[in-house]
Design a protein around this motif. Structure first.
Motif: not given
Lengths: 88, 191
Positions: A51-52, A54-55, A58-64, A66, A69-70, B26, B149
């Protein structure tokens, strides 16, 4: 409850504590004894780590996505900051 | 208007806004995921820099100095947000995970998961389950998880930042993870 035997609740707490702060020697032994006899907690230990990762992923790819767009700071806000500073 | 005694102070700050505000923004956005909040944080950073410019030693780098101010602002932001959220566990309708003896309740006892395929996250359906399971958690637990995280920080730093004790912190993460695991087991592996 036997002094050496943890409950599943306590064991799963130790599993989380272990991955965050580590355990002392006594706690490590207690946890080892418990998981060597308890299939549910053995599964929990493995799944907790899964879970660690995965989370984290998931959370970091979601953030990236977002922030990919730089974008910089909006020109309006820059102007506003400079204007505010002048009034100080 | 510009006070005549130190026009250079304003000139320096304006130059910094042009040079560094994009990078600062950023960073702030990356750590808050909130555009409005990030813009405010950058603005507050420049105001603080202006007030404290006497402390800035010209032999150090302006960029580094501004980032250190911003980082403090971001930490304050996280702390305030975390503090504001009330944790009401009694209203949380999660599954009861343990019985009175501390044994797993039968219905939620961890059972083996089928071998996780490496690319579980490539499946849109799994991501949807994970997201809705995270959203179901009490907001305070969720914030604690996000801090773990998404911030490149040690557990000690997070505790300090959120102003909670280490045992409070791992116990909170324990409850969050137990519920998250149950939710994923029920909605992905058992369904």
């Amino acid at each position: 409850m036997n002094i050496l035997m943890l409950s599943c609740q306590k064991a799963s707490e130790f599993i989380e504590k272990k991955s965050i702060f580590g355990l002392n020697r006594g706690e490590r032994i207690q946890l080892f004894l418990h998981t060597s006899m308890c299939d549910a907690c053995k599964s929990y230990e493995k799944q907790s780590l899964q879970l660690d990762s995965l989370m984290e992923e998931h959370l970091n790819s979601e953030l990236n996505e977002k922030s990919s767009m730089k974008e910089g700071l909006s020109p309006d806000r820059k102007e506003q900051i400079i204007k505010d500073l002048k009034e100080k | 208007m510009i006070p005549p005694e130190n026009p250079s102070k304003h000139k320096t700050l304006s130059d910094w806004v042009h040079l560094y505000s994009d990078d600062l923004f950023q960073r702030a956005f990356h750590r808050t995921s909130d555009k409005e909040a990030a813009e405010d944080l950058v603005q507050e950073t420049f105001i603080s820099a202006f007030k404290a410019i006497e402390n800035f030693r010209s032999d150090s780098k302006a960029r580094t100095w501004l980032f250190s101010i911003l980082n403090n602002k971001i930490n304050d932001h996280h702390r305030a947000k975390f503090k504001k959220v009330v944790l009401n566990e009694s209203e949380f309708v999660g599954s009861k995970a343990f019985d009175d003896n501390g044994s797993w309740m039968d219905a939620v006892s961890p059972s083996k998961w089928d071998e996780l395929e490496g690319a579980l996250l490539d499946q849109q359906e799994f991501r949807a389950v994970l997201e809705s399971c995270l959203a179901d958690l009490p907001e305070k637990w969720n914030l604690a998880l996000l801090n773990k995280f998404m911030e490149e920080k040690t557990a000690e730093e997070i505790c300090q930042e959120l102003n909670i004790s280490p045992s409070n912190y791992w116990q909170m993460l324990h409850r969050a993870k137990v519920q998250l695991r149950i939710c994923i087991q029920n909605n992905w592996f058992n369904s």
